[in-house]
Design a protein around this motif. Structure first.
Motif, short mmCIF file in Angstrom:
data_model
loop_
_atom_site.label_atom_id
_atom_site.label_comp_id
_atom_site.label_asym_id
_atom_site.label_seq_id
_atom_site.Cartn_x
_atom_site.Cartn_y
_atom_site.Cartn_z
N UNK A 66 18.05 0.26 -5.96
CA UNK A 66 17.23 -0.79 -5.35
C UNK A 66 16.86 -1.93 -6.29
N UNK A 67 16.67 -1.69 -7.56
CA UNK A 67 16.30 -2.80 -8.44
C UNK A 67 17.34 -3.92 -8.47
N UNK A 68 18.65 -3.63 -8.58
CA UNK A 68 19.61 -4.74 -8.54
C UNK A 68 19.57 -5.51 -7.22
N UNK A 69 19.37 -4.81 -6.12
CA UNK A 69 19.30 -5.49 -4.81
C UNK A 69 18.08 -6.42 -4.74
N UNK A 70 16.95 -5.93 -5.23
CA UNK A 70 15.73 -6.74 -5.23
C UNK A 70 15.91 -7.96 -6.12
N UNK A 71 16.50 -7.76 -7.30
CA UNK A 71 16.72 -8.87 -8.23
C UNK A 71 17.62 -9.95 -7.63
N UNK A 72 18.56 -9.53 -6.77
CA UNK A 72 19.47 -10.48 -6.15
C UNK A 72 18.83 -11.21 -4.96
N UNK A 73 17.66 -10.73 -4.50
CA UNK A 73 16.97 -11.44 -3.44
C UNK A 73 16.78 -10.69 -2.15
N UNK A 74 17.08 -9.38 -2.13
CA UNK A 74 16.73 -8.60 -0.94
C UNK A 74 15.22 -8.67 -0.75
N UNK A 75 14.78 -8.87 0.49
CA UNK A 75 13.36 -9.07 0.78
C UNK A 75 12.75 -7.74 1.19
N UNK A 76 11.62 -7.40 0.57
CA UNK A 76 10.96 -6.12 0.81
C UNK A 76 9.67 -6.31 1.61
N UNK A 77 9.27 -5.25 2.30
CA UNK A 77 7.94 -5.20 2.92
C UNK A 77 7.33 -3.83 2.64
N UNK A 78 6.03 -3.72 2.90
CA UNK A 78 5.25 -2.57 2.46
C UNK A 78 4.49 -2.01 3.65
N UNK A 79 4.93 -0.86 4.16
CA UNK A 79 4.40 -0.34 5.41
C UNK A 79 3.31 0.70 5.23
N UNK A 80 2.09 0.25 5.09
CA UNK A 80 0.94 1.15 4.95
C UNK A 80 0.04 1.07 6.18
N UNK A 81 -0.40 -0.14 6.54
CA UNK A 81 -1.39 -0.32 7.61
C UNK A 81 -0.81 0.03 8.98
N UNK A 82 -1.64 0.64 9.83
CA UNK A 82 -1.25 1.01 11.19
C UNK A 82 -2.29 0.49 12.18
N UNK A 83 -1.98 0.53 13.48
CA UNK A 83 -2.97 0.07 14.47
C UNK A 83 -4.32 0.77 14.33
N UNK A 84 -4.31 2.04 13.91
CA UNK A 84 -5.57 2.77 13.82
C UNK A 84 -5.97 3.15 12.41
N UNK A 85 -5.25 2.67 11.41
CA UNK A 85 -5.62 3.02 10.03
C UNK A 85 -5.16 1.95 9.06
N UNK A 86 -6.01 1.69 8.08
CA UNK A 86 -5.66 0.78 7.00
C UNK A 86 -5.97 1.48 5.70
N UNK A 87 -7.19 1.32 5.24
CA UNK A 87 -7.63 2.00 4.04
C UNK A 87 -7.87 3.49 4.28
N UNK A 88 -7.96 3.89 5.55
CA UNK A 88 -8.26 5.27 5.92
C UNK A 88 -6.97 6.06 6.12
N UNK A 89 -6.45 6.65 5.05
CA UNK A 89 -5.16 7.33 5.14
C UNK A 89 -5.25 8.60 5.99
N UNK A 90 -6.44 9.18 6.13
CA UNK A 90 -6.58 10.41 6.93
C UNK A 90 -6.24 10.15 8.38
N UNK A 91 -6.37 8.90 8.83
CA UNK A 91 -6.09 8.56 10.23
C UNK A 91 -4.64 8.15 10.46
N UNK A 92 -3.81 8.17 9.42
CA UNK A 92 -2.42 7.74 9.56
C UNK A 92 -1.69 8.58 10.60
N UNK A 93 -0.96 7.87 11.49
CA UNK A 93 -0.26 8.55 12.59
C UNK A 93 1.26 8.63 12.39
N UNK A 94 1.81 7.73 11.59
CA UNK A 94 3.26 7.76 11.36
C UNK A 94 3.64 9.08 10.70
N UNK A 95 4.67 9.73 11.25
CA UNK A 95 5.07 11.05 10.75
C UNK A 95 6.48 11.02 10.18
#
Length: 392
Positions: free
Chosen positions: A112-141
């Motif tokens: 992944x590092x060479x791909x990122x260096x070449x310009x592949x665009x990343x995103x970061x999937x933490x927040x959900x409709x029912x949880x943000x900072x509250x990881x105990x409420x995370x629904x994605x399995x």
């Protein structure tokens, strides 16, 4: 991230070049970005060629190998222009790359590092409709694939920056049914966005920051191989996410500080051009007070940025100070853009002038990568934990 970073002389030359690029190329294109809610493709390609998408990737993998101080300086410099320009590469060089550095296997780094260096665009999937900072409420399995050694992911992520045009996502998912101590029920997965079952919603309409896009990510029976699990070990995802958020918070603080400087420079120029009672309003003492207060606060944020990034480069734990910098800088930016609207007076309320846009754009800095209120609690928690350790 590298603690040594790029050679200081070469880095200074790079910053000089970047400042010219911001003023001569990016700022003149802002009207186009805002009108079309999109960064022109040729500018995105130029930014990739400049190495902005791989700033913090180690040199041996094709990146620039910047340390935290240098990375924050680049973000601060870029943030003088419209926020969308920083947003398009910020997840790459901040949270995604930090998670790869802290948690990935050697094979994942090599992939992944060479791909990122070449310009592949990343995103970061933490927040959900029912949880943000509250990881105990995370629904994605993420459940083991019964037909192989991989995983099957299901769930929805919300407010994900760059999701509509990302190439890869780091997805946090629950690998245990019940919440375990220290968030060990959450794991992280590197998932290409073109994986079957991955889809994004329409970009959300926002208060400001035109050209920067967020949307939902839907995961519907997304099959990933076993080597998609970050670090090859379950139960580490949330820890990697939180470690990378330090970096994200430094990025937001640096961006808020750079944008506050842009807004103040605009107010100083307007105050010298706008006349009332036969003289520039810059001559009026209460206008001068607003300008001076803004300059003082920006200087304080710049000093915080230097301190926290130098500490990070020395290997110190900066979780408290990164949170403090992000809170101060984002709240400061909000106060500065409010004063700038006031300096502009009636013109500050009109979309024809920049002050109105500065005001709308700045509001999100106090929310993402941890709201001010969540970070107050985190700062206090660490203060009290340290006190207990010293006095227990």
């Amino acid at each position: 991230m590298s603690q040594t970073g790029m050679d200081p002389d070469i880095f200074d030359q790079f910053i000089d070049q970047l400042e010219r690029y911001v003023r001569e190329r990016l700022i003149p294109a802002e009207k186009d970005v805002i009108a079309n809610d999109k960064i022109p493709d040729d500018i995105v390609e130029e930014m990739k060629e400049m190495g902005l998408f791989g700033l913090t990737v180690p040199e041996e993998y094709g990146g620039a190998g910047l340390n935290t101080s240098q990375y924050a300086k680049v973000v601060n410099t870029m943030a003088y222009a419209a926020p969308a320009y920083r947003s398009i590469f910020s997840i790459n060089v901040g949270m995604f790359n930090s998670a790869i550095k802290n948690g990935a296997t050697d094979a994942q780094k090599a992939e992944w590092w060479p791909r990122i260096a070449e310009g592949a665009i990343a995103c970061f999937g933490l927040t959900e409709p029912g949880s943000g900072s509250d990881s105990a409420a995370m629904q994605t399995t993420a459940k083991p694939d019964p037909d192989g050694n991989g995983w099957i992911l299901n769930g929805t992520k919300r407010y994900i920056t760059n999701a509509p045009h990302a190439d890869v996502a780091l997805i946090m998912a629950r690998t245990e049914k019940d919440a375990l101590p220290k968030n060990a029920h959450v794991s992280a997965f590197i998932v290409p966005m073109d994986t079957p079952g991955m889809s994004t919603g329409s970009p959300d309409k926002k208060m400001g920051q035109e050209g920067s896009h967020i949307s939902d990510i839907m995961l519907d029976d997304v099959h990933v191989p076993g080597d998609a699990l970050l670090g090859g070990e379950t139960g580490q995802g949330f820890r990697f996410a939180m470690m990378s958020l330090d970096n994200g918070r430094i990025s937001v603080g640096a961006a808020a500080t750079g944008y506050a400087r842009r807004a103040l420079d605009s107010a100083v120029r307007y105050a010298n051009e706008r006349k009332a009672f036969g003289e520039p309003i810059a001559n009026f003492q209460l206008i001068q007070q607003m300008l001076a207060e803004s300059d003082m606060e920006i200087y304080a944020a710049e000093a915080m940025m230097r301190d926290v990034t130098e500490r990070a480069d020395r290997g110190e734990n900066v979780i408290r100070k990164a949170a403090a910098f992000k809170v101060f800088a984002s709240e400061m930016c909000g106060r500065v853009v409010d004063r700038v609207v006031q300096v502009y007076g009636g013109a500050g309320y009109l979309a024809e002038y920049d002050a109105e846009r500065f005001f709308r754009d700045a509001r999100i800095y106090r929310i993402y990568e941890g709201t001010t209120q969540i970070l107050y609690l985190q700062i206090a928690k660490h203060m009290l934990r340290e006190w207990a350790a010293e006095n227990g």
